[in-house]
Design a protein around this motif. Structure first.
Motif, PDB file in Angstrom:
ATOM      1  N   LEU A  35       6.608  10.135   4.545  1.00 21.04           N
ATOM      2  CA  LEU A  35       7.009   9.743   3.192  1.00 21.04           C
ATOM      3  C   LEU A  35       7.533   8.311   3.159  1.00 21.04           C
ATOM      4  CD1 LEU A  35       8.723  13.053   2.051  1.00 21.04           C
ATOM      5  CD2 LEU A  35       6.641  12.058   1.098  1.00 21.04           C
ATOM      6  N   LEU A  36       8.217   7.894   4.223  1.00 19.91           N
ATOM      7  CA  LEU A  36       8.723   6.524   4.300  1.00 19.91           C
ATOM      8  C   LEU A  36       7.590   5.523   4.128  1.00 19.91           C
ATOM      9  CD1 LEU A  36      10.918   4.386   5.057  1.00 19.91           C
ATOM     10  CD2 LEU A  36      10.334   4.816   7.446  1.00 19.91           C
ATOM     11  N   ASN A  37       6.510   5.718   4.882  1.00 22.43           N
ATOM     12  CA  ASN A  37       5.400   4.766   4.792  1.00 22.43           C
ATOM     13  C   ASN A  37       4.587   4.958   3.525  1.00 22.43           C
ATOM     14  OD1 ASN A  37       3.910   2.588   5.908  1.00 22.43           O
ATOM     15  ND2 ASN A  37       2.282   4.017   6.419  1.00 22.43           N
ATOM     16  N   MET A  38       4.428   6.192   3.095  1.00 18.20           N
ATOM     17  CA  MET A  38       3.659   6.450   1.877  1.00 18.20           C
ATOM     18  C   MET A  38       4.291   5.754   0.674  1.00 18.20           C
ATOM     19  SD  MET A  38       2.575  10.170   0.408  1.00 18.20           S
ATOM     20  CE  MET A  38       1.496  10.342  -1.020  1.00 18.20           C
ATOM     21  N   LEU A  39       5.605   5.849   0.558  1.00 25.13           N
ATOM     22  CA  LEU A  39       6.300   5.217  -0.561  1.00 25.13           C
ATOM     23  C   LEU A  39       6.262   3.696  -0.443  1.00 25.13           C
ATOM     24  CD1 LEU A  39       9.297   7.682  -0.749  1.00 25.13           C
ATOM     25  CD2 LEU A  39       7.536   7.380  -2.483  1.00 25.13           C
ATOM     26  N   ASN A  40       6.413   3.197   0.782  1.00 29.47           N
ATOM     27  CA  ASN A  40       6.363   1.748   0.972  1.00 29.47           C
ATOM     28  C   ASN A  40       4.999   1.188   0.588  1.00 29.47           C
ATOM     29  OD1 ASN A  40       5.605  -0.603   3.117  1.00 29.47           O
ATOM     30  ND2 ASN A  40       7.734  -0.774   2.468  1.00 29.47           N
ATOM     31  N   THR A  41       3.920   1.875   0.988  1.00 35.67           N
ATOM     32  CA  THR A  41       2.584   1.358   0.710  1.00 35.67           C
ATOM     33  C   THR A  41       2.195   1.522  -0.760  1.00 35.67           C
ATOM     34  OG1 THR A  41       1.734   3.468   1.566  1.00 35.67           O
ATOM     35  CG2 THR A  41       1.665   1.576   3.038  1.00 35.67           C
ATOM     36  N   ILE A  42       2.736   2.519  -1.446  1.00 34.17           N
ATOM     37  CA  ILE A  42       2.513   2.601  -2.897  1.00 34.17           C
ATOM     38  C   ILE A  42       3.118   1.375  -3.574  1.00 34.17           C
ATOM     39  CG2 ILE A  42       3.200   3.836  -4.992  1.00 34.17           C
ATOM     40  CD1 ILE A  42       2.823   6.442  -3.483  1.00 34.17           C
ATOM     41  N   GLY A  43       4.328   1.003  -3.143  1.00 32.98           N
ATOM     42  CA  GLY A  43       4.943  -0.205  -3.679  1.00 32.98           C
ATOM     43  C   GLY A  43       4.155  -1.457  -3.333  1.00 32.98           C
ATOM     44  N   GLU A  44       3.626  -1.521  -2.095  1.00 32.07           N
ATOM     45  CA  GLU A  44       2.837  -2.686  -1.694  1.00 32.07           C
ATOM     46  C   GLU A  44       1.533  -2.771  -2.494  1.00 32.07           C
ATOM     47  OE1 GLU A  44       3.706  -5.076   0.158  1.00 32.07           O
ATOM     48  OE2 GLU A  44       5.455  -4.316   1.233  1.00 32.07           O
ATOM     49  N   TYR A  45       0.935  -1.618  -2.786  1.00 30.61           N
ATOM     50  CA  TYR A  45      -0.290  -1.626  -3.595  1.00 30.61           C
ATOM     51  C   TYR A  45      -0.006  -2.191  -4.987  1.00 30.61           C
ATOM     52  CZ  TYR A  45      -3.890   0.006  -6.759  1.00 30.61           C
ATOM     53  OH  TYR A  45      -4.851   0.057  -7.738  1.00 30.61           O
ATOM     54  N   TYR A  46       1.089  -1.744  -5.599  1.00 30.13           N
ATOM     55  CA  TYR A  46       1.393  -2.229  -6.945  1.00 30.13           C
ATOM     56  C   TYR A  46       1.714  -3.726  -6.919  1.00 30.13           C
ATOM     57  CZ  TYR A  46       2.947  -2.143 -11.762  1.00 30.13           C
ATOM     58  OH  TYR A  46       3.055  -2.376 -13.107  1.00 30.13           O
ATOM     59  N   LEU A  47       2.381  -4.170  -5.856  1.00 25.26           N
ATOM     60  CA  LEU A  47       2.646  -5.603  -5.720  1.00 25.26           C
ATOM     61  C   LEU A  47       1.336  -6.381  -5.593  1.00 25.26           C
ATOM     62  CD1 LEU A  47       4.709  -7.918  -5.335  1.00 25.26           C
ATOM     63  CD2 LEU A  47       4.596  -7.463  -2.877  1.00 25.26           C
ATOM     64  N   ALA A  48       0.393  -5.873  -4.777  1.00 25.18           N
ATOM     65  CA  ALA A  48      -0.907  -6.537  -4.635  1.00 25.18           C
ATOM     66  C   ALA A  48      -1.639  -6.590  -5.974  1.00 25.18           C
ATOM     67  CB  ALA A  48      -1.751  -5.805  -3.592  1.00 25.18           C
ATOM     68  N   HIS A  49      -1.506  -5.532  -6.767  1.00 20.41           N
ATOM     69  CA  HIS A  49      -2.111  -5.514  -8.110  1.00 20.41           C
ATOM     70  C   HIS A  49      -1.533  -6.633  -8.981  1.00 20.41           C
ATOM     71  CE1 HIS A  49      -3.056  -4.250 -12.178  1.00 20.41           C
ATOM     72  NE2 HIS A  49      -1.777  -4.031 -12.421  1.00 20.41           N
ATOM     73  N   LEU A  50      -0.215  -6.811  -8.956  1.00 19.77           N
ATOM     74  CA  LEU A  50       0.409  -7.880  -9.743  1.00 19.77           C
ATOM     75  C   LEU A  50       0.004  -9.260  -9.231  1.00 19.77           C
ATOM     76  CD1 LEU A  50       4.034  -6.454 -10.227  1.00 19.77           C
ATOM     77  CD2 LEU A  50       2.132  -6.415 -11.851  1.00 19.77           C
ATOM     78  N   VAL A  51      -0.118  -9.391  -7.902  1.00 17.84           N
ATOM     79  CA  VAL A  51      -0.528 -10.674  -7.318  1.00 17.84           C
ATOM     80  C   VAL A  51      -1.942 -11.032  -7.764  1.00 17.84           C
ATOM     81  CG1 VAL A  51      -1.118 -11.819  -5.141  1.00 17.84           C
ATOM     82  CG2 VAL A  51       1.022 -10.541  -5.341  1.00 17.84           C
ATOM     83  N   LEU A  52      -2.854 -10.056  -7.752  1.00 13.33           N
ATOM     84  CA  LEU A  52      -4.227 -10.324  -8.184  1.00 13.33           C
ATOM     85  C   LEU A  52      -4.292 -10.641  -9.674  1.00 13.33           C
ATOM     86  CD1 LEU A  52      -6.444  -7.772  -6.225  1.00 13.33           C
ATOM     87  CD2 LEU A  52      -6.456 -10.259  -6.063  1.00 13.33           C
ATOM     88  N   GLN A  53      -3.438 -10.008 -10.465  1.00 13.36           N
ATOM     89  CA  GLN A  53      -3.385 -10.348 -11.887  1.00 13.36           C
ATOM     90  C   GLN A  53      -2.979 -11.801 -12.094  1.00 13.36           C
ATOM     91  OE1 GLN A  53      -0.815  -7.510 -13.924  1.00 13.36           O
ATOM     92  NE2 GLN A  53      -2.609  -6.519 -14.828  1.00 13.36           N
ATOM     93  N   ARG A  54      -2.108 -12.302 -11.225  1.00 21.50           N
ATOM     94  CA  ARG A  54      -1.621 -13.669 -11.369  1.00 21.50           C
ATOM     95  C   ARG A  54      -2.630 -14.689 -10.836  1.00 21.50           C
ATOM     96  NH1 ARG A  54       3.504 -16.152 -11.066  1.00 21.50           N
ATOM     97  NH2 ARG A  54       4.224 -14.357 -12.297  1.00 21.50           N
ATOM     98  N   TRP A  55      -3.193 -14.443  -9.638  1.00 21.80           N
ATOM     99  CA  TRP A  55      -4.011 -15.469  -8.978  1.00 21.80           C
ATOM    100  C   TRP A  55      -5.458 -15.057  -8.755  1.00 21.80           C
ATOM    101  CZ3 TRP A  55       1.088 -14.946  -6.653  1.00 21.80           C
ATOM    102  CH2 TRP A  55       1.945 -15.994  -6.990  1.00 21.80           C
TER     103      TRP A  55
END
Length: 439
Positions: free
Chosen positions: A241-261
């Motif tokens: 669960l530790l890694n699953m939750l961390n990577t869900i957050g990283e995925y959403y961050l990558a989504h925001l990064v792609l929206q920007r650049w």
């Protein structure tokens, strides 16, 4: 002066002479420093390559591919750990990663698109290399001094991650033009980490292989052990669960990064270089100034609860401000800083009471396999929510919030066992095993 600083990490058990362990700590800290410096040099290149070539969804599915490959490689690792001295095993695996990294450098220089494959490889590298390092480190440190030595060794990793992130930030112009130069520097650091060896002689348990242990038999034995021991089952679920939750957050961050650049490789690489630099500064400060004091006065169990609270904060910020990249980035930096300091320290100490083979197999099974199963399940969640159900990506934050509540239940089950282990441990192998709930 050094011994005064070391007291901040907690008073060692009676009979543990800090002077005798300075050489051990220095050697292992330097090795971990080089591993993390090399890895954090690679991470911005990895993110820039995969996001510019494949996008956030395939990045998420790449994590699932990592999990499948780790599951396939686990039996082979068990076989090698039964047949090789553990220092030799460490060197052999590290050389394999060096040769394969050289192959990626040649491929990138030739203009091949290797973003997804390099992303998968780097995840396998981080899982296997770090797990086998900590297995080796707890071989060199006895059960009696492990809780004293491990936090100091972890400082070396924090410093290495910080230096690697700083070097990556200084080489920001290379992400688009010549990423192979950054990877070449990482390769050099990994090769340097192979210089020198421990002065501790290998025990008979390390050098004598058990001919009756087959690959499949060893794997089935470890899985049965996992199924029998409630403590190990809870730790397995905790890490998953530790890694699953961390990577869900990283995925959403990558989504925001792609929206920007969008697909701008240089801008994405620069963002992640800054992102990892901030995370590693926070991790180092927490590891040096907060973790030892907090664990000494409040216990490791309370530290786990702190990780839960920070995750709840991260998903809450994302739900309230779903389009603000800067605010969610700050929340992710705090979450990663706490997880990499509190979370990682506890994860390594959980395996200190185990025997040598149990540490190698158990740490690879839990810290390696369950970590990557968390990656795979994260990919399943992303596919189900985004592709199959067609929900907006913001829905993933709500799923993460619900999973964090499940994680809280798991931590509340682990906490009394962990506190009991810390209070009852007197340094003997038998009492350590009883405290960990391992038969």
């Amino acid at each position: 002066m050094i011994r005064r600083m070391m007291r901040w990490f907690g008073t060692p058990l009676p009979g543990v002479d800090t002077r005798e362990h300075l050489g051990l700590i220095a050697h292992l800290s330097l090795r971990l420093f080089l591993i993390f410096a090399a890895y954090y040099l690679m991470k911005p290149v990895r993110e820039a390559l995969v996001l510019s070539e494949r996008g956030a969804e395939l990045r998420s599915y790449g994590l699932s591919i990592q999990a499948v490959v780790i599951m396939v490689l686990f039996p082979l690792y068990v076989m090698l750990s039964n047949k090789m001295v553990h220092e030799r095993l460490y060197r052999a695996v590290t050389l394999f990663f060096c040769v394969s990294l050289l192959g990626f450098i040649v491929a990138i220089d030739a203009g091949l698109h290797v973003g997804l494959s390099f992303f998968v490889w780097s995840g396998i590298f981080s899982a296997v290399q770090v797990v086998q390092f900590w297995s080796l480190a707890t071989d060199f440190a006895t059960r009696r001094n492990c809780q004293f030595v491990v936090p100091w060794i972890a400082v070396g990793g924090c410093l290495g991650a910080l230096v690697g992130a700083m070097l990556a930030r200084m080489l920001e112009s290379s992400y688009a033009e010549s990423p192979e130069l950054i990877l070449g520097l990482s390769l050099g650091l990994l090769l340097i980490s192979l210089i020198g060896t421990s002065s501790r002689p290998a025990s008979r348990e390390e050098v004598v292989a058990d001919p009756s242990v087959t690959v499949a038999g060893a794997l089935l034995f470890r899985l049965r052990r996992l199924a029998r021991a409630r403590y190990i089952r809870l730790v397995f679920l905790f890490v998953l669960l530790l890694n699953m939750l961390n990577t869900i957050g990283e995925y959403y961050l990558a989504h925001l990064v792609l929206q920007r650049w969008h697909g701008d490789r240089e801008a994405i690489g620069m963002f992640y270089a800054d992102y990892f630099l901030v995370i590693n500064i926070m991790t180092l400060l927490m590891q040096l100034l907060i973790v030892p004091w907090f664990c000494r006065h409040h216990g490791l169990g309370v530290g786990l609860l702190l990780v839960i609270v920070v995750n709840l904060m991260m998903f809450g910020v994302g739900l309230m401000f779903p389009t603000l990249l800067s605010l969610f980035t700050l929340a992710k930096c705090i979450e990663n800083g706490v997880g990499y300091s509190f979370g990682n320290t506890v994860r390594q100490l959980l395996f200190a009471p185990l025997g040598q083979h149990s540490r190698y197999h158990g740490m690879m099974l839990v810290n390696g396999l369950s970590w990557r199963i968390g990656d795979a399940l994260q990919g399943v969640v992303v596919f189900a929510v985004v592709e199959w159900m067609g929900l907006p990506k913001k829905a993933l934050l709500f799923v993460g919030l619900l999973l964090t509540m499940v994680w809280l239940v798991v931590v509340m089950q682990i906490r009394p066992m962990l506190d009991k282990k810390a209070k009852s441990s007197d340094g003997s192998p038998s009492s350590a095993r009883q405290g960990a709930g391992i038969g």
